[in-house]
Enzyme design. Structure first.
Site, PDB file in Angstrom:
ATOM      1  N   ASP A  92      -5.717  -3.787 -18.382  1.00  0.00           N
ATOM      2  CA  ASP A  92      -4.729  -2.735 -18.660  1.00  0.00           C
ATOM      3  C   ASP A  92      -4.983  -2.026 -19.987  1.00  0.00           C
ATOM      4  O   ASP A  92      -4.070  -1.446 -20.581  1.00  0.00           O
ATOM      5  CB  ASP A  92      -3.286  -3.294 -18.646  1.00  0.00           C
ATOM      6  CG  ASP A  92      -2.876  -3.753 -17.244  1.00  0.00           C
ATOM      7  OD1 ASP A  92      -3.369  -3.192 -16.254  1.00  0.00           O
ATOM      8  OD2 ASP A  92      -2.062  -4.694 -17.157  1.00  0.00           O
ATOM      9  N   LEU A  94      -4.392  -6.890  -6.720  1.00  0.00           N
ATOM     10  CA  LEU A  94      -4.026  -8.040  -7.545  1.00  0.00           C
ATOM     11  C   LEU A  94      -5.191  -8.996  -7.746  1.00  0.00           C
ATOM     12  O   LEU A  94      -5.125 -10.163  -7.381  1.00  0.00           O
ATOM     13  CB  LEU A  94      -2.834  -8.782  -6.924  1.00  0.00           C
ATOM     14  CG  LEU A  94      -1.566  -7.946  -6.761  1.00  0.00           C
ATOM     15  CD1 LEU A  94      -0.461  -8.754  -6.113  1.00  0.00           C
ATOM     16  CD2 LEU A  94      -1.105  -7.394  -8.107  1.00  0.00           C
ATOM     17  N   GLY A 110       0.782  -1.233   0.000  1.00  0.00           N
ATOM     18  CA  GLY A 110       0.000   0.000   0.000  1.00  0.00           C
ATOM     19  C   GLY A 110       0.810   1.278   0.000  1.00  0.00           C
ATOM     20  O   GLY A 110       0.346   2.301   0.497  1.00  0.00           O
ATOM     21  N   SER A 111       2.018   1.243  -0.614  1.00  0.00           N
ATOM     22  CA  SER A 111       2.775   2.503  -0.652  1.00  0.00           C
ATOM     23  C   SER A 111       2.068   3.522  -1.550  1.00  0.00           C
ATOM     24  O   SER A 111       2.125   4.730  -1.308  1.00  0.00           O
ATOM     25  CB  SER A 111       4.220   2.270  -1.108  1.00  0.00           C
ATOM     26  OG  SER A 111       4.264   1.860  -2.448  1.00  0.00           O
ATOM     27  N   ASN A 112       1.372   3.040  -2.579  1.00  0.00           N
ATOM     28  CA  ASN A 112       0.600   3.965  -3.413  1.00  0.00           C
ATOM     29  C   ASN A 112      -0.574   4.553  -2.644  1.00  0.00           C
ATOM     30  O   ASN A 112      -0.879   5.731  -2.783  1.00  0.00           O
ATOM     31  CB  ASN A 112       0.117   3.271  -4.689  1.00  0.00           C
ATOM     32  CG  ASN A 112       1.197   3.251  -5.758  1.00  0.00           C
ATOM     33  OD1 ASN A 112       1.521   4.278  -6.329  1.00  0.00           O
ATOM     34  ND2 ASN A 112       1.765   2.076  -5.992  1.00  0.00           N
ATOM     35  N   HIS A 145      -0.295   1.247 -13.195  1.00  0.00           N
ATOM     36  CA  HIS A 145       0.449   0.093 -13.698  1.00  0.00           C
ATOM     37  C   HIS A 145       1.926   0.471 -13.825  1.00  0.00           C
ATOM     38  O   HIS A 145       2.237   1.537 -14.372  1.00  0.00           O
ATOM     39  CB  HIS A 145      -0.114  -0.358 -15.050  1.00  0.00           C
ATOM     40  CG  HIS A 145       0.557  -1.595 -15.549  1.00  0.00           C
ATOM     41  ND1 HIS A 145       0.257  -2.850 -15.061  1.00  0.00           N
ATOM     42  CD2 HIS A 145       1.558  -1.761 -16.443  1.00  0.00           C
ATOM     43  CE1 HIS A 145       1.047  -3.740 -15.649  1.00  0.00           C
ATOM     44  NE2 HIS A 145       1.837  -3.109 -16.491  1.00  0.00           N
ATOM     45  N   GLU A 197       5.272   6.411  -9.625  1.00  0.00           N
ATOM     46  CA  GLU A 197       3.898   6.055  -9.259  1.00  0.00           C
ATOM     47  C   GLU A 197       3.367   6.956  -8.158  1.00  0.00           C
ATOM     48  O   GLU A 197       2.239   7.437  -8.211  1.00  0.00           O
ATOM     49  CB  GLU A 197       3.833   4.596  -8.795  1.00  0.00           C
ATOM     50  CG  GLU A 197       4.156   3.600  -9.889  1.00  0.00           C
ATOM     51  CD  GLU A 197       4.021   2.157  -9.407  1.00  0.00           C
ATOM     52  OE1 GLU A 197       3.017   1.846  -8.749  1.00  0.00           O
ATOM     53  OE2 GLU A 197       4.931   1.353  -9.671  1.00  0.00           O
TER      54      GLU A 197
HETATM   55  C1  GRF Z   1       2.819  -1.043  -7.656  1.00  0.00           C
HETATM   56  O1  GRF Z   1       3.969  -1.169  -8.414  1.00  0.00           O
HETATM   57  C2  GRF Z   1       1.614  -0.948  -8.551  1.00  0.00           C
HETATM   58  O2  GRF Z   1       1.843  -0.236  -9.722  1.00  0.00           O
HETATM   59  C3  GRF Z   1       1.384  -2.374  -8.878  1.00  0.00           C
HETATM   60  O3  GRF Z   1       1.625  -3.067  -7.671  1.00  0.00           O
HETATM   61  C4  GRF Z   1       2.532  -2.311  -6.870  1.00  0.00           C
HETATM   62  C5  GRF Z   1       1.869  -2.051  -5.561  1.00  0.00           C
HETATM   63  O4  GRF Z   1       2.678  -1.424  -4.638  1.00  0.00           O
HETATM   64  N1  GRF Z   1       0.108  -2.560  -9.514  1.00  0.00           N
HETATM   65  P1  GRF Z   1       2.088  -0.830  -3.301  1.00  0.00           P
HETATM   66  O5  GRF Z   1       1.211  -1.891  -2.650  1.00  0.00           O
HETATM   67  O6  GRF Z   1       1.290   0.389  -3.635  1.00  0.00           O
HETATM   68  O7  GRF Z   1       3.272  -0.513  -2.451  1.00  0.00           O
END
Ligand code: GRF
Length: 196
Positions: free
Chosen positions: A141, A81, A13-15, A100, A170
């Site tokens: 995608d 995922l 969940g870093s995004n 992505h 990202e």
């Molecule tokens: C990221 O690279 C995202 O683009 C991909 O999975 C990864 C998830 O990273 N779909 P995080 O869980 O947000 O750290």
């Protein structure tokens, strides 16, 4: 009106964190985080930020019902995922966005997720890669592209190093795309996105 955002995660969940950290610059608020994996650290990040965190393993109908009940305006897939059903996608037309970790249409589609994407880029010997934020359509995608940003691969030798470089992008472009959505600045016409 402030837009209500739901973020779907499966892992670290870093995004998600990058969205939370930029929320004060947006006309939107993350009000719900859902994970299909019970132990996803993303759920913990949500709880730490006082955001409702829910685990739904594999039930798109329950997910649709929850999102509708919470009156969600935008669904963000941030490292989610699982492939969403057509029913889910048509319930939120042009209101689901995905990040992505490559320059679509390279290294995407079935099987292209996580570190595999960067392994594919390394093996193919491309000189640049990057990240893509796009709307989600029924084609994996394949939906309209909102933002892409490029980085050099240079002399990086490991997929994990490329992953790190791409993640930086990202964390910048996902909040940026969400901000534009929340300001009604994204117009989709014939599979192309115009930023107003
Ligand atoms: C990221 O690279 C995202 O683009 C991909 O999975 C990864 C998830 O990273 N779909 P995080 O869980 O947000 O750290």
């Amino acid at each position: 009106m402030v837009k209500k955002i739901a973020v779907l995660v499966s892992g670290g969940g870093s995004n998600l964190q990058s969205i939370i950290d930029n929320m004060d610059t947006m006309n939107g608020e993350v009000t719900l985080v859902v994970s299909n994996r019970k132990n996803a650290y993303g759920l913990q990040r949500a709880m730490d930020a006082n955001i409702e965190a829910v685990h739904i393993s594999k039930d798109d109908q329950a997910l649709i019902a929850l999102l509708q009940e919470r009156e969600i305006d935008l669904v963000v897939l941030a490292g989610y995922l699982a492939i969403l059903s057509d029913e889910f996608i048509s319930a939120f037309p042009n209101r689901i966005i995905n990040i992505h970790p490559s320059l679509i249409p390279s290294f995407c589609g079935h099987g292209a997720y996580g570190i595999h994407v960067h392994e594919m880029a390394l093996q193919r010997g491309v000189k640049v890669t990057g990240a893509t934020v796009h709307f989600v359509s029924e084609v994996v995608d394949g939906g309209p592209i909102i933002i892409q940003e490029v980085c050099q691969i240079g002399d990086l030798k490991y997929a994990s190093d490329i992953q790190e470089r791409v993640l930086e992008i990202e964390h910048r472009i996902l909040p940026k795309a969400i901000k534009l959505f929340c300001e009604d600045k994204l117009k989709v016409h014939q599979e192309r996105v115009t930023i107003l």
